[in-house]
Design a protein around this motif. Structure first.
Motif, PDB file in Angstrom:
ATOM      1  N   PHE A 111       0.829  -1.211   0.000  1.00 17.48           N
ATOM      2  CA  PHE A 111       0.000   0.000   0.000  1.00 17.48           C
ATOM      3  C   PHE A 111       0.864   1.262   0.000  1.00 17.48           C
ATOM      4  O   PHE A 111       0.390   2.323  -0.378  1.00 17.48           O
ATOM      5  N   SER A 112       2.113   1.158   0.408  1.00 25.66           N
ATOM      6  CA  SER A 112       3.003   2.325   0.420  1.00 25.66           C
ATOM      7  C   SER A 112       3.720   2.510  -0.915  1.00 25.66           C
ATOM      8  O   SER A 112       4.454   3.484  -1.077  1.00 25.66           O
ATOM      9  N   GLN A 113       3.525   1.603  -1.833  1.00 25.12           N
ATOM     10  CA  GLN A 113       4.234   1.637  -3.111  1.00 25.12           C
ATOM     11  C   GLN A 113       3.333   2.173  -4.226  1.00 25.12           C
ATOM     12  O   GLN A 113       2.107   2.159  -4.104  1.00 25.12           O
ATOM     13  N   PRO A 114       3.919   2.610  -5.332  1.00 26.43           N
ATOM     14  CA  PRO A 114       3.120   3.172  -6.428  1.00 26.43           C
ATOM     15  C   PRO A 114       2.493   2.098  -7.313  1.00 26.43           C
ATOM     16  O   PRO A 114       2.711   2.061  -8.523  1.00 26.43           O
ATOM     17  N   HIS A 115       1.720   1.224  -6.698  1.00 22.17           N
ATOM     18  CA  HIS A 115       0.990   0.216  -7.471  1.00 22.17           C
ATOM     19  C   HIS A 115      -0.420   0.744  -7.715  1.00 22.17           C
ATOM     20  O   HIS A 115      -0.961   1.470  -6.874  1.00 22.17           O
ATOM     21  N   PRO A 116      -1.043   0.371  -8.821  1.00 20.02           N
ATOM     22  CA  PRO A 116      -2.434   0.758  -9.025  1.00 20.02           C
ATOM     23  C   PRO A 116      -3.297   0.235  -7.866  1.00 20.02           C
ATOM     24  O   PRO A 116      -3.096  -0.870  -7.366  1.00 20.02           O
ATOM     25  N   LEU A 117      -4.251   1.040  -7.437  1.00 20.09           N
ATOM     26  CA  LEU A 117      -5.075   0.698  -6.275  1.00 20.09           C
ATOM     27  C   LEU A 117      -5.806  -0.629  -6.462  1.00 20.09           C
ATOM     28  O   LEU A 117      -5.878  -1.441  -5.525  1.00 20.09           O
ATOM     29  N   ALA A 118      -6.330  -0.888  -7.649  1.00 21.97           N
ATOM     30  CA  ALA A 118      -7.063  -2.143  -7.888  1.00 21.97           C
ATOM     31  C   ALA A 118      -6.154  -3.358  -7.694  1.00 21.97           C
ATOM     32  O   ALA A 118      -6.584  -4.373  -7.133  1.00 21.97           O
ATOM     33  N   VAL A 119      -4.925  -3.251  -8.108  1.00 21.75           N
ATOM     34  CA  VAL A 119      -3.969  -4.356  -7.952  1.00 21.75           C
ATOM     35  C   VAL A 119      -3.665  -4.561  -6.464  1.00 21.75           C
ATOM     36  O   VAL A 119      -3.626  -5.689  -5.974  1.00 21.75           O
ATOM     37  N   THR A 120      -3.475  -3.469  -5.742  1.00 26.83           N
ATOM     38  CA  THR A 120      -3.162  -3.571  -4.319  1.00 26.83           C
ATOM     39  C   THR A 120      -4.352  -4.104  -3.522  1.00 26.83           C
ATOM     40  O   THR A 120      -4.190  -4.950  -2.644  1.00 26.83           O
ATOM     41  N   VAL A 121      -5.544  -3.643  -3.831  1.00 27.19           N
ATOM     42  CA  VAL A 121      -6.737  -4.086  -3.099  1.00 27.19           C
ATOM     43  C   VAL A 121      -7.006  -5.568  -3.350  1.00 27.19           C
ATOM     44  O   VAL A 121      -7.279  -6.320  -2.399  1.00 27.19           O
ATOM     45  N   THR A 122      -6.913  -6.022  -4.589  1.00 27.69           N
ATOM     46  CA  THR A 122      -7.133  -7.450  -4.843  1.00 27.69           C
ATOM     47  C   THR A 122      -6.026  -8.283  -4.217  1.00 27.69           C
ATOM     48  O   THR A 122      -6.263  -9.408  -3.784  1.00 27.69           O
ATOM     49  N   GLY A 123      -4.823  -7.709  -4.119  1.00 27.97           N
ATOM     50  CA  GLY A 123      -3.736  -8.398  -3.438  1.00 27.97           C
ATOM     51  C   GLY A 123      -3.961  -8.487  -1.935  1.00 27.97           C
ATOM     52  O   GLY A 123      -3.369  -9.329  -1.258  1.00 27.97           O
ATOM     53  N   ALA A 124      -4.819  -7.624  -1.389  1.00 28.78           N
ATOM     54  CA  ALA A 124      -5.134  -7.648   0.046  1.00 28.78           C
ATOM     55  C   ALA A 124      -6.151  -8.727   0.399  1.00 28.78           C
ATOM     56  O   ALA A 124      -6.209  -9.165   1.551  1.00 28.78           O
ATOM     57  N   LEU A 125      -6.920  -9.163  -0.555  1.00 28.74           N
ATOM     58  CA  LEU A 125      -7.989 -10.134  -0.274  1.00 28.74           C
ATOM     59  C   LEU A 125      -7.494 -11.434   0.359  1.00 28.74           C
ATOM     60  O   LEU A 125      -8.118 -11.928   1.304  1.00 28.74           O
ATOM     61  N   PRO A 126      -6.379 -12.013  -0.099  1.00 29.48           N
ATOM     62  CA  PRO A 126      -5.906 -13.237   0.552  1.00 29.48           C
ATOM     63  C   PRO A 126      -5.576 -13.051   2.039  1.00 29.48           C
ATOM     64  O   PRO A 126      -5.691 -13.994   2.821  1.00 29.48           O
ATOM     65  N   CYS A 127      -5.206 -11.830   2.434  1.00 25.07           N
ATOM     66  CA  CYS A 127      -4.916 -11.585   3.855  1.00 25.07           C
ATOM     67  C   CYS A 127      -6.168 -11.757   4.708  1.00 25.07           C
ATOM     68  O   CYS A 127      -6.073 -12.152   5.869  1.00 25.07           O
ATOM     69  N   LEU A 128      -7.327 -11.456   4.145  1.00 26.13           N
ATOM     70  CA  LEU A 128      -8.572 -11.663   4.896  1.00 26.13           C
ATOM     71  C   LEU A 128      -8.787 -13.145   5.171  1.00 26.13           C
ATOM     72  O   LEU A 128      -9.204 -13.530   6.268  1.00 26.13           O
ATOM     73  N   SER A 129      -8.488 -13.972   4.180  1.00 25.74           N
ATOM     74  CA  SER A 129      -8.576 -15.418   4.389  1.00 25.74           C
ATOM     75  C   SER A 129      -7.537 -15.867   5.406  1.00 25.74           C
ATOM     76  O   SER A 129      -7.799 -16.766   6.206  1.00 25.74           O
ATOM     77  N   GLY A 130      -6.372 -15.248   5.369  1.00 24.16           N
ATOM     78  CA  GLY A 130      -5.331 -15.580   6.336  1.00 24.16           C
ATOM     79  C   GLY A 130      -5.770 -15.263   7.753  1.00 24.16           C
ATOM     80  O   GLY A 130      -5.538 -16.051   8.681  1.00 24.16           O
ATOM     81  N   LEU A 131      -6.423 -14.129   7.932  1.00 19.94           N
ATOM     82  CA  LEU A 131      -6.927 -13.761   9.254  1.00 19.94           C
ATOM     83  C   LEU A 131      -7.954 -14.783   9.733  1.00 19.94           C
ATOM     84  O   LEU A 131      -7.899 -15.237  10.884  1.00 19.94           O
ATOM     85  N   ALA A 132      -8.866 -15.168   8.845  1.00 17.44           N
ATOM     86  CA  ALA A 132      -9.873 -16.169   9.209  1.00 17.44           C
ATOM     87  C   ALA A 132      -9.219 -17.511   9.531  1.00 17.44           C
ATOM     88  O   ALA A 132      -9.564 -18.151  10.538  1.00 17.44           O
ATOM     89  N   ALA A 133      -8.279 -17.925   8.707  1.00 23.56           N
ATOM     90  CA  ALA A 133      -7.620 -19.221   8.933  1.00 23.56           C
ATOM     91  C   ALA A 133      -6.894 -19.245  10.273  1.00 23.56           C
ATOM     92  O   ALA A 133      -7.017 -20.215  11.033  1.00 23.56           O
ATOM     93  N   VAL A 134      -6.164 -18.184  10.586  1.00 25.25           N
ATOM     94  CA  VAL A 134      -5.438 -18.132  11.863  1.00 25.25           C
ATOM     95  C   VAL A 134      -6.418 -18.121  13.030  1.00 25.25           C
ATOM     96  O   VAL A 134      -6.213 -18.807  14.034  1.00 25.25           O
ATOM     97  N   ALA A 135      -7.501 -17.381  12.890  1.00 20.30           N
ATOM     98  CA  ALA A 135      -8.508 -17.357  13.958  1.00 20.30           C
ATOM     99  C   ALA A 135      -9.087 -18.749  14.185  1.00 20.30           C
ATOM    100  O   ALA A 135      -9.240 -19.188  15.333  1.00 20.30           O
ATOM    101  N   PHE A 136      -9.397 -19.460  13.111  1.00 22.19           N
ATOM    102  CA  PHE A 136      -9.939 -20.823  13.252  1.00 22.19           C
ATOM    103  C   PHE A 136      -8.908 -21.772  13.854  1.00 22.19           C
ATOM    104  O   PHE A 136      -9.252 -22.626  14.674  1.00 22.19           O
TER     105      PHE A 136
END
Length: 146
Positions: free
Chosen positions: A108-133
Motif C-alpha cells: 500500500f506504500s508503493q506506487p501500485h495501481p489501487l485495484a492491484v493492491t486491493v485485490t492483493g489484500a484479499l488473501p490476507c482476509l482469508s489468512g486472518l480467518a484461517a489463523v482465527a480458526f
C-alpha cells in the motif's frame, strides 16, 4: 488424523486464500494487459525516461508475480496440512499471516495501481480467518482442583 471443527474451517479459509490469490493474479494480468501499471508509474513519476519506466514496471510486476506465486504454493501446503489436522500448523500459519500483513502494508506504500493492491489484500482476509480458526481449536487449560 482428519480435520474437524475449527481445523476444517481453517482448511476452507486456506483454500479460499489460494483462490483469492488467483484473483489477485488475474487482476494483475488484466492491469498489465491494459498498461495500467506503466501508466500509473508515468503519472506518479512524470518526466522519467521511458527506459526507467519500463524497468520499474517489469520490476514491480515481477515482484508481485513472485509474491503471488509463493503465496499460492504456501496456501496449498498449509491447507493440506490443516486438512490432515496438523496442529503444529498454528505457528507456521500465524507467521505466514504476519509476513503477508507486513507485505500488504508495504504494497500500500508503493506506487501500485489501487485495484492491484486491493485485490492483493484479499488473501490476507482469508489468512486472518484461517489463523482465527486454527487458534479457536486450541485445547483449553486443565482445570485446577483445590
Amino acid at each position: 488424523m482428519q480435520a474437524t471443527g475449527p481445523m476444517r474451517k481453517a482448511t476452507v479459509a486456506m483454500y479460499a486464500g489460494a483462490a483469492l490469490t488467483l484473483v489477485a493474479v488475474l487482476a494483475l494480468v488484466v492491469d498489465q494487459s491494459g498498461g495500467g501499471l506503466a501508466r500509473h508509474l508515468h503519472d506518479t513519476y512524470p518526466g522519467r525516461a521511458p527506459g526507467w519506466l519500463d524497468m520499474a514496471t517489469a520490476s514491480i510486476a515481477g515482484y508481485l508475480y513472485t509474491l503471488y506465486g509463493a503465496g499460492f504454493v504456501l496456501w496449498l501446503w498449509m491447507a493440506r496440512k490443516a486438512g490432515k489436522g496438523t496442529r503444529s500448523l498454528r505457528i507456521a500459519a500465524t507467521a505466514a499471516f504476519v509476513v503477508g500483513s507486513v507485505l500488504l502494508v508495504y504494497n500500500f506504500s508503493q506506487p501500485h495501481p489501487l485495484a492491484v493492491t486491493v485485490t492483493g489484500a484479499l488473501p490476507c482476509l482469508s489468512g486472518l480467518a484461517a489463523v482465527a480458526f486454527l487458534w479457536a481449536g486450541r485445547a483449553t487449560p486443565k482445570s485446577v482442583t483445590a
